[in-house]
Design an enzyme around this catalytic site. Structure first.
Site, PDB file in Angstrom:
ATOM      1  N   ARG A 290     -29.771  36.106  34.424  1.00  0.00           N
ATOM      2  CA  ARG A 290     -29.894  37.521  34.079  1.00  0.00           C
ATOM      3  C   ARG A 290     -30.623  38.254  35.205  1.00  0.00           C
ATOM      4  O   ARG A 290     -31.602  37.752  35.746  1.00  0.00           O
ATOM      5  CB  ARG A 290     -30.688  37.662  32.789  1.00  0.00           C
TER       6      ARG A 290
ATOM      7  N   ARG B  78     -34.202  40.146  19.825  1.00  0.00           N
ATOM      8  CA  ARG B  78     -32.995  39.405  19.495  1.00  0.00           C
ATOM      9  C   ARG B  78     -32.342  40.222  18.393  1.00  0.00           C
ATOM     10  O   ARG B  78     -32.777  40.190  17.246  1.00  0.00           O
ATOM     11  CB  ARG B  78     -33.357  38.005  19.024  1.00  0.00           C
TER      12      ARG B  78
ATOM     13  N   LYS C 118     -19.083  36.159  28.302  1.00  0.00           N
ATOM     14  CA  LYS C 118     -20.479  35.746  28.458  1.00  0.00           C
ATOM     15  C   LYS C 118     -20.560  34.866  29.703  1.00  0.00           C
ATOM     16  O   LYS C 118     -20.127  33.719  29.698  1.00  0.00           O
ATOM     17  CB  LYS C 118     -20.949  34.971  27.227  1.00  0.00           C
TER      18      LYS C 118
ATOM     19  N   GLU D  28     -17.341  40.993  25.087  1.00  0.00           N
ATOM     20  CA  GLU D  28     -17.439  40.847  26.542  1.00  0.00           C
ATOM     21  C   GLU D  28     -17.500  39.370  26.901  1.00  0.00           C
ATOM     22  O   GLU D  28     -18.029  38.574  26.128  1.00  0.00           O
ATOM     23  CB  GLU D  28     -18.743  41.492  27.053  1.00  0.00           C
TER      24      GLU D  28
HETATM   25  P1  ATP Z   1     -31.570  34.145  24.834  1.00  0.00           P
HETATM   26  O1  ATP Z   1     -31.642  34.899  26.117  1.00  0.00           O
HETATM   27  O2  ATP Z   1     -30.795  34.853  23.796  1.00  0.00           O
HETATM   28  O3  ATP Z   1     -32.859  33.492  24.426  1.00  0.00           O
HETATM   29  P2  ATP Z   1     -30.560  32.156  26.388  1.00  0.00           P
HETATM   30  O4  ATP Z   1     -31.442  32.639  27.482  1.00  0.00           O
HETATM   31  O5  ATP Z   1     -30.609  30.714  26.015  1.00  0.00           O
HETATM   32  O6  ATP Z   1     -30.703  32.947  25.085  1.00  0.00           O
HETATM   33  P3  ATP Z   1     -27.845  32.474  26.043  1.00  0.00           P
HETATM   34  O7  ATP Z   1     -27.952  31.953  24.689  1.00  0.00           O
HETATM   35  O8  ATP Z   1     -26.999  31.677  26.958  1.00  0.00           O
HETATM   36  O9  ATP Z   1     -29.165  32.604  26.825  1.00  0.00           O
HETATM   37  O10 ATP Z   1     -27.292  33.992  25.910  1.00  0.00           O
HETATM   38  C1  ATP Z   1     -27.835  35.175  26.312  1.00  0.00           C
HETATM   39  C2  ATP Z   1     -27.700  35.415  27.820  1.00  0.00           C
HETATM   40  O11 ATP Z   1     -26.335  35.541  28.224  1.00  0.00           O
HETATM   41  C3  ATP Z   1     -28.284  36.736  28.262  1.00  0.00           C
HETATM   42  O12 ATP Z   1     -29.679  36.683  28.377  1.00  0.00           O
HETATM   43  C4  ATP Z   1     -27.589  36.980  29.593  1.00  0.00           C
HETATM   44  O13 ATP Z   1     -28.344  36.373  30.631  1.00  0.00           O
HETATM   45  C5  ATP Z   1     -26.277  36.230  29.466  1.00  0.00           C
HETATM   46  N1  ATP Z   1     -25.064  37.084  29.487  1.00  0.00           N
HETATM   47  C6  ATP Z   1     -23.915  36.742  30.102  1.00  0.00           C
HETATM   48  N2  ATP Z   1     -22.966  37.662  29.924  1.00  0.00           N
HETATM   49  C7  ATP Z   1     -23.506  38.648  29.165  1.00  0.00           C
HETATM   50  C8  ATP Z   1     -23.002  39.863  28.626  1.00  0.00           C
HETATM   51  N3  ATP Z   1     -21.747  40.271  28.828  1.00  0.00           N
HETATM   52  N4  ATP Z   1     -23.858  40.616  27.876  1.00  0.00           N
HETATM   53  C9  ATP Z   1     -25.123  40.215  27.647  1.00  0.00           C
HETATM   54  N5  ATP Z   1     -25.659  39.059  28.124  1.00  0.00           N
HETATM   55  C10 ATP Z   1     -24.856  38.276  28.880  1.00  0.00           C
END
Ligand code: ATP
Length: 528
Positions: free
Chosen positions: A188, A353, A183, A181
């Site tokens: 969120r 995670r 990102k 998908e």
């Molecule tokens: P984490 O939430 O894993 O600690 P982070 O907050 O630094 O890491 P990222 O590393 O950027 O965030 O990646 C995870 C985030 O990506 C998710 O928490 C969500 O907000 C976002 N996201 C965007 N698109 C999607 C998707 N298709 N499926 C799941 N998450 C997504």
């Protein structure tokens, strides 16, 4: 100002006062009762009434009680205690109070089992009142039955593990069906739609964000099909240019006010990109496979261009096709891809995670991998052009096991002048007179000021190396040395994370090892 802590001020004030009458000792029940009264006092003279109730409590407080009463009121206990520790303690308390006592040969495994259950239940039902009364009435082993998911209460979001490239994904997900998908780079949002028609939106941190997104609340009636009476959607809310039909960068979204937004004042439009569904029409879906959840998502909602869309996805195990899909994602202002298993144990894993969700960002491939979320714990005064602001900061990761912050690097680049001023101003309020007992750092660092753990900064680095100075993940890779970041650069401040949600030492260790595998022969000792 000198003490920098209202709790200490209250304590030192109290110790100089003499009591004329004997006071009734404080009890937990009494304090809670008064706190509830304070929370409910509202209206015209409520400020005075609240002050009166706080005074009643302080009059009865002795020894160190004023200090902790005031800190409780500020919701800052400053004792280095993380949420996870409270959950573990609850589990342990149940095991230790069993009658007859648990035999010593079983105690270790029972303690572990109990902590695991309480943590798991908290991730779907984060309400202490409910958990504690369920523990007391039916015990820890029945907790998952007596205390479960409730519509309107946020579920801990499922998280993804970083991965370095498409071939690693194909390796990891060899015998299973998976989907890729886009990102999206926004915020969120877990959207709850209750049977009475009301809507609540929760952040990654399970904070109530409904007041920030009245436009999202308003759009529910347009994107849900008439047959839908209740739901919980997992989404990313992204700043969006509706005229050009284009996703806008994350920074545009962060310019939006955080609460009390009114529909008519909104200047930055958002589009909701939905990728999961956890609840639908009275049915909980956490245990369903992603394949099933996604079908329900597609069947129950309709896309409204620029307002509500499904996350763009493909199901393919062709390396070239995935690579092309990644390039398209980047071209459309996404950060990369999230790759998810569809049917092998592909349940929704709250607050985990998981190995079943992998994130692949474009920049993983040319540098250290994922960015790190780190806490500024100290700073060095700036010189020359930077006189008057801090010139560099000492950053730390969080060690969940020992509940301590471990220094990982000094950072002085990646700041615009405005940003440096903004960060310096915000951290000036957090200065403390000495480092916390739970800070770990090299003796040679000698920063000019220390801070309360208060902010989380997302940082990107060129690579990780073993360091004799820093303490991050010390004992994980090298028995005595820590790990540090080389050439760290500030990307942004993570408003949605608390300091104890910073990157943990275990993740730092994993990143170091992953880098070693990917670039063997990497330079290995950093003198900082
Ligand atoms: P984490 O939430 O894993 O600690 P982070 O907050 O630094 O890491 P990222 O590393 O950027 O965030 O990646 C995870 C985030 O990506 C998710 O928490 C969500 O907000 C976002 N996201 C965007 N698109 C999607 C998707 N298709 N499926 C799941 N998450 C997504």
């Amino acid at each position: 100002m000198k003490l920098g802590d209202l709790g200490l001020v209250a304590k030192s004030n109290r110790s100089t006062q003499r009591l004329m009458v004997k006071v009734t000792p404080l009890t937990v029940v009494k304090v809670l009762e008064k706190f509830r009264i304070i929370a409910k006092q509202s209206g015209k003279r409520s400020q005075d009434a609240k002050q009166g109730t706080i005074q009643e409590l302080l009059v009865c407080a002795t020894d160190c009680e004023p200090q902790y009463l005031v800190r409780l009121l500020q919701t800052k206990m400053r004792i280095g205690l993380a949420e996870q520790t409270v959950l573990v303690a609850l589990g342990h308390a149940m095991v230790y109070s069993e009658v007859p006592p648990v035999p010593s040969s079983q105690i270790q495994s029972r303690l572990e089992e109990a902590s695991k259950i309480v943590k798991q239940v908290y991730s779907v039902a984060p309400i202490y009142d409910k958990i504690v009364s369920a523990l007391l009435s039916a015990g820890v082993r029945k907790l998952s039955d007596t205390c479960c998911f409730t519509l309107g209460v946020p579920v801990g979001p499922m998280l993804a593990k970083p991965t370095k490239g498409v071939s690693e994904i194909l390796d990891k997900f060899q015998d299973t069906e998976f989907t890729c998908e886009y990102k999206y780079d926004g915020e969120r949002a877990q959207i709850h739609y209750l049977d009475n028609g009301s809507v609540e939106i929760y952040s990654r941190n399970a904070e109530r964000n409904t007041g920030k997104f009245p436009d999202v609340v308003d759009s529910v009636s347009r994107f849900k099909k008439p047959s839908v009476t209740s739901f919980v959607l997992d989404c990313e809310v992204v700043a969006y240019d509706r005229q050009k039909q284009k996703i806008l960068p994350f920074q545009v979204l962060s310019g939006r006010a955080r609460k009390g937004v009114t529909l008519s004042e909104i200047k930055v439009s958002v589009c909701i990109f939905s990728f999961d569904i956890l609840y639908l029409n009275g049915r909980q879906l956490l245990q369903e496979q992603l394949k099933v959840r996604r079908e329900l998502l597609y069947d129950s909602f309709q896309e409204v261009e620029g307002e509500f869309q499904f996350a763009t996805a493909i199901t393919s195990d062709d390396l070239e096709e995935i690579q092309k899909f990644l390039d398209n994602a980047i071209n459309q202002s996404c950060e990369g891809l999230i790759i998810k298993t569809l049917d092998r144990d592909a349940t929704y894993e709250p607050a985990k995670r998981s190995n079943n969700w992998l994130k692949l960002k474009k920049d993983y491939m040319d540098s250290v991998g994922d960015s790190l979320d780190l806490v500024p714990i100290a700073a060095f005064h700036g010189r020359g052009k930077r006189t008057g602001v801090y010139g560099a900061f000492l950053l730390a990761c969080y060690d969940e096991h020992n509940e301590e912050y471990q220094s990982i690097c000094k950072i002085g680049t990646g700041f615009s002048e405005a940003m440096l001023e903004e960060r310096s101003a915000s951290l000036r309020d957090k200065v403390i007179s000495a480092p916390k007992s739970y800070y770990r750092y090299g003796d040679t660092l000698n920063p000019d000021v220390w801070f309360e753990p208060a902010e989380v900064w997302e940082v990107k680095a060129a690579d990780l190396s073993i360091s004799p100075v820093h303490r991050a993940a010390s004992g994980v890779i090298d028995p005595n040395k820590g790990i540090s970041l080389r050439f760290p650069r500030l990307l942004r401040v993570r408003e949605d994370k608390n300091p104890d949600q910073a990157t943990c030492s275990e993740q730092v260790g994993e990143m170091y090892l992953a880098q070693k595998i990917n670039h063997s022969g990497n330079q290995d000792e950093d003198e900082d």
